[in-house]
Motif scaffolding. Structure first.
Motif, PDB file in Angstrom:
ATOM      1  N   ILE A 520      -2.464  37.501   1.569  1.00 19.10           N
ATOM      2  CA  ILE A 520      -4.067  37.683   1.403  1.00 19.10           C
ATOM      3  C   ILE A 520      -4.411  38.995   2.085  1.00 19.10           C
ATOM      4  CG2 ILE A 520      -6.100  36.688   1.505  1.00 19.10           C
ATOM      5  CD1 ILE A 520      -4.769  33.906   0.549  1.00 19.10           C
ATOM      6  N   THR A 715      -4.327  37.945  -5.317  1.00 21.26           N
ATOM      7  CA  THR A 715      -5.123  37.231  -4.090  1.00 21.26           C
ATOM      8  C   THR A 715      -5.702  35.869  -4.694  1.00 21.26           C
ATOM      9  OG1 THR A 715      -5.787  39.510  -3.124  1.00 21.26           O
ATOM     10  CG2 THR A 715      -6.996  37.625  -2.334  1.00 21.26           C
ATOM     11  N   LYS A 719      -4.723  32.227  -2.959  1.00 20.54           N
ATOM     12  CA  LYS A 719      -5.780  31.260  -2.524  1.00 20.54           C
ATOM     13  C   LYS A 719      -5.774  29.999  -3.021  1.00 20.54           C
ATOM     14  CE  LYS A 719      -9.149  35.064  -0.905  1.00 20.54           C
ATOM     15  NZ  LYS A 719     -10.474  35.600  -1.227  1.00 20.54           N
TER      16      LYS A 719
END
Length: 926
Positions: A520, A715, A719
């Motif tokens: 990330i 990303t 997450k």
């Protein structure tokens, strides 16, 4: 233990280097010198640390456990020695009794309780877990716990028990964890450090007895690795060139359909062989393999065959061949051991269990070893093998996981085994574990691993398995219903949740989160760089990019909807077809006219049976029809159509072609609703009217924007993974608490804290895989009113698991049993619905496959009748399986006896235990 010339002086030096008076005293009592890794581990233990010792099979890890026993005894404290299986507990009990005497040693294995107040108690890991939950007074004065074979915590069925013990043991108890060599020992040790304080990790990868790797090609035994390239040592990475050339010539000859053995001998070769003029891609017969190993001085040997039937068949082959590996004096000694072990088994039962054939093989020095054998038979084989009287054992891989039974040589017939779902190649860890049995410390100068060559076996692949040392330890820990009520009862909800978050399972999950977080962060840097090239956050192109992304997603969404609509239309049209309808299959290998032979009213996935004009008969589905299907005409069909016969297919295909109906051209596919979609139109106009749409470098910027969008998607996915992984066990625990509260096992107290109800306390005493289902059946009185044999039959359904799908019987032998089974299955359906709603792991469906057998046995019927009643497809259930399942039924009945709220069920369970524990079952329990 090894004691070669010159080694005693080294041992004296090692002993003088030992720090600590207790270790010096302990080392002096041993008949062999301590190895460096043993000294490191024992020294750490004497310094008050916990230790994790990872070393190969036969390296002497248990010496560290025995030093923990010594420390406890000399300080007036207690030591518990835990093992994963009862056979290992029994073996360790015998060893420690021989050393310290019966007065100092006890044994607890669930069915046995010997001298339980002794300062040294050997037990299965489950027994210690149960003592911890019950806060047993026997835990007072406990200073050390040895957890032998701690790598069992990876076992998906029982592994959670090891973590429960590690997490629940008092911090002042020193833990000695003994494990096979694992590649992530440091990770496991770091976790142990976080949950138990000072923990010293000792890893030793040196085998005490060198292991030579071989491949047997026909009758020639080759070294797997090039001895010269490895400076005369076993192992290495360079494959023996003579082996590679020989295998290559053999494969080429087989392709040509002829084979004549090349002249000459390879290293460690046996007699050259093979029938001239005929290729031999299969290994030589098993008796010939044993004879060859005997000639080479490589017996005793364990041959691993990944099938019980294969093990028994190998013994039969050796008997038919006349193979004998024992002298007359050895045969007489074998007979004495056999008669001693089987003296308590009725003669009629021995006849049923194939006793005479088994005994004949043993007297010749040959045996099988697998879980299907009667435990008494298996233990007899183990004793005879350790004493050197049995010299050839054919075993399943379970032998490599349990009892201490090393050999000079290990033979692998195949490098593929059935894993319960499919045939899969052996992993490097499995190969290492199996071949680890080769080489007896103190007896053999070297051990040998032999792979039997056959077509498809590449020497380089075998070398890869033999040279790789990767066996990562993966936690299988997850909260269960029983664990939840016991945790809440002991420490409350918040502390329980924190304890779960300290588990090795969560530790490993969190470690994976570290990599995701790094990804990330890396994406964030790349996104900032791209954003700068696009003109920054306020650039109009960022807005334009977002519009294009929304437009693309809407187009995809409408296309997905169109595919769904087309499939639904095709499903509806297939359901409406009638027998005799003539249809057209629009594309694929079966395209053309077809007649419907059988309809299918399944509204989810209809698969009507059809016959095509090309004489193919089979089922079609919605995947074959991009547009709805409709009848082009109709044919009269005979009342009964056997589409499996070629003549019927020819006649019907001819009649179909004679109808004069022709297949239409490919129809137009139903259009998606994109042209009518208002949102799509608005987005398209917004994109076209945006100022950036006419920029000259629009496409260059579009490529940058696509990279930016892809990074955003990646990303977001990472997450979501982080969110799903973090505290995942605690979330599962909370769902379990919700279900237990709904069903009355937990309740909110006056102070608002969650408390265990009386019903929950009963659940806390049930350690079955189907714990909550059993608790429901007891609480709702589903098993009330049954006789002892009937209760045993019904209880077996939540214990037994058929080895193959479709083996379970549907009816119980009495009306009472059938009624109780119907209610038990109904309770399971209700529980499963709740588990689906709360996204909890499923409770296994009751399996009636053992009900008739245990019912008959509890009613004192003969073993022969019982085994055939429990068998499937004309085959009797094996004696070993029968005893094992009876023992598991007894274990659960014993738990029911203490957990049932109904005195009648308690009394019935007690009678059922007595009824089952007889004959071969009682002998095993003794």
């Amino acid at each position: 233990m090894a004691n070669h010339s010159g080694q005693q002086n080294i041992g004296d030096i090692r002993t003088r280097l030992v720090d600590g008076p207790k270790l010096t005293e302990f080392a002096a009592s041993l008949p062999f010198p301590l190895d460096p890794f043993q000294i490191r581990a024992c020294s750490a233990l004497e310094d008050g640390h916990g230790v994790l010792v990872c070393a190969p099979t036969g390296a002497g890890k248990t010496v560290v456990g025995e030093f923990a026993v010594h420390l406890a005894l000399t300080s007036g404290a207690k030591c518990f020695y835990t093992t994963p299986i009862k056979a290992l507990s029994n073996q360790k009990y015998a060893e420690l009794v021989a050393r310290y005497g019966k007065g100092y040693v006890g044994l607890l294995t669930g069915d046995q309780s010997i001298n339980s107040d002794a300062p040294i108690v050997i037990m299965t890991t489950e027994v210690l877990r149960n003592m911890l939950y019950a806060e047993s007074p026997a835990l007072r004065g406990l200073s050390h716990v040895v957890m032998d074979e701690v790598h069992y915590l990876a076992d998906r069925f029982r592994g959670a028990v090891w973590e429960e013990v590690i997490l629940h043991l008092s911090e002042d108890v020193r833990l000695v964890s003994l494990s096979a060599t694992v590649s992530n020992a440091e990770e496991f040790g770091a976790w142990m450090e976080t949950v138990r304080g000072n923990t010293t990790v000792v890893v030793d990868e040196t085998r005490p007895v060198p292991l030579w790797q071989h491949i047997l090609v026909g009758r020639r035994l080759f070294d797997l690795f090039d001895v010269e390239a490895n400076n005369g040592a076993p192992g290495g990475v360079v494959v023996d060139k003579n082996l590679v050339r020989y295998v290559k010539e053999r494969v080429q000859a087989e392709r040509m359909g002829a084979w004549e053995a090349p002249r000459g001998r390879g290293p460690r070769s046996g007699r050259s062989g093979g029938r001239p003029g005929r290729p031999e891609s299969r290994p030589i017969p098993r008796p010939d393999v044993i004879k060859l190993l005997d000639e080479e001085g490589l017996l005793p040997a364990i041959t691993f065959i990944f099938s019980r039937a294969g093990c028994d068949g190998a013994v039969d082959q050796c008997l038919r061949s006349g193979l004998r590996l024992t002298s007359e004096e050895q045969a007489r000694e074998i007979t004495e051991v056999v008669e001693r072990h089987t003296a308590e088994i009725p003669r009629s039962d021995l006849e049923v269990l194939g006793y005479w054939e088994w005994r004949d093989a043993l007297e010749r020095g040959i045996a099988a070893h697998h879980a299907g054998m009667l435990p008494v038979f298996r233990h007899t084989v183990e004793e005879l093998f350790v004493r050197g009287l049995v010299r050839a054992v054919f075993a399943t891989e379970t032998l490599a996981l349990g009892i201490n039974m090393p050999a000079r040589t290990v033979v692998l017939e195949r490098l593929v085994k059935f894993n319960g779902e499919a045939h899969a190649n052996l992993s490097a860890g499995e190969y290492t574990q199996l071949t680890g049995r080769a080489g007896r410390r103190g007896i053999d100068v070297e051990g040998h691993a032999v792979v039997l060559w056959q077509s498809g076996v590449e020497p380089t692949e075998v070398a890869g398995l033999a040279s790789t040392r990767t066996f990562p330890l993966r936690s299988s820990f997850r909260p269960s219903y029983n664990m939840a009520v016991n945790l809440v009862d002991r420490m409350g909800v918040d502390a329980s949740r924190m304890l779960l978050e300290r588990s090795f399972a969560q530790y490993q999950a969190d470690a994976s989160v570290v990599g995701l977080v790094r990804g990330i962060e890396k994406n964030a840097v790349a996104r900032r760089e791209l954003l700068g090239k696009l003109g920054g956050e306020d650039s109009p192109y960022v807005e334009y990019t977002a519009l294009r992304a929304r437009l693309k997603e809407r187009e995809r969404e409408l296309e997905r909807q169109g595919r769904t609509d087309r499939r639904n239309d095709a499903v509806t049209s297939l359901v409406s077809l009638r027998r005799g309808d003539v249809i057209s299959i629009p594309s694929g290998r079966r395209s053309g006219l077809a007649v419907v032979l059988e309809t299918d009213a399944n509204s989810v996935d209809p698969r009507p049976l059809v016959l095509t004009e090309d004489k193919w008969a089979g089922r079609v589905s919605s995947a074959d029809f991009p547009t709805p299907v409709s009848a082009l005409g109709h044919m009269r069909l005979p009342r009964h159509v056997d589409h499996r016969t070629a003549q019927t297919r020819r006649d019907l295909a001819s009649a179909l072609r004679g109808t004069g109906i022709s297949a239409p051209g490919r129809g137009r596919r139903r259009q998606s609703s994109a042209g009518d979609d208002r949102e799509l139109g608005v987005l398209r106009r917004a994109v076209r009217s945006h100022p950036c749409h006419t920029w000259p470098d629009r496409e260059h910027l579009a490529r940058l924007a696509e990279k930016y969008s892809r990074l955003e998607r990646d990303t977001e996915a990472m997450k979501q993974k982080v969110a799903a992984t973090t505290n995942s066990l605690a979330r599962t625990f909370d769902r379990i608490l919700a279900l237990l509260t709904e069903r009355g096992y937990l309740a909110a107290g006056a102070d608002g804290e969650v408390a265990v109800t009386e019903r929950g306390a009963k659940l806390g005493r049930l350690y079955s895989e189907s714990d909550l289902l059993v608790a429901e059946c007891l609480a709702e009185g589903i098993w009330r009113g049954l006789g002892p044999a009937e209760l045993a039959a019904v209880v077996s359904t939540v214990v037994y698991e058929s080895r193959q799908e479709g083996e379970s019987a549907e009816q119980g032998p009495t009306g009472n049993i059938r009624h109780a089974l119907t209610r038990t299955v109904a309770a399971w359906h209700e529980l499963r619905a709740d588990e689906i709603r709360l996204k909890l792991p499923p409770t296994r469906e009751p399996d009636t496959g053992f009900a008739v057998a245990v019912y008959k046995w509890a009613r004192k019927e003969s073993l022969e009748d019982v085994l055939f009643a429990a068998g499937q497809h004309g085959r009797a259930l094996s004696g070993g399986d029968f005893v094992r399942w009876c023992r598991q039924v007894i274990d659960l009945l014993d738990q029911i006896r203490s957990a049932s709220p109904d005195d009648e069920v308690t009394a019935t369970a007690t009678k059922a235990i007595s009824a089952i524990r007889r004959g071969v079952v009682a002998v095993d329990a003794a």
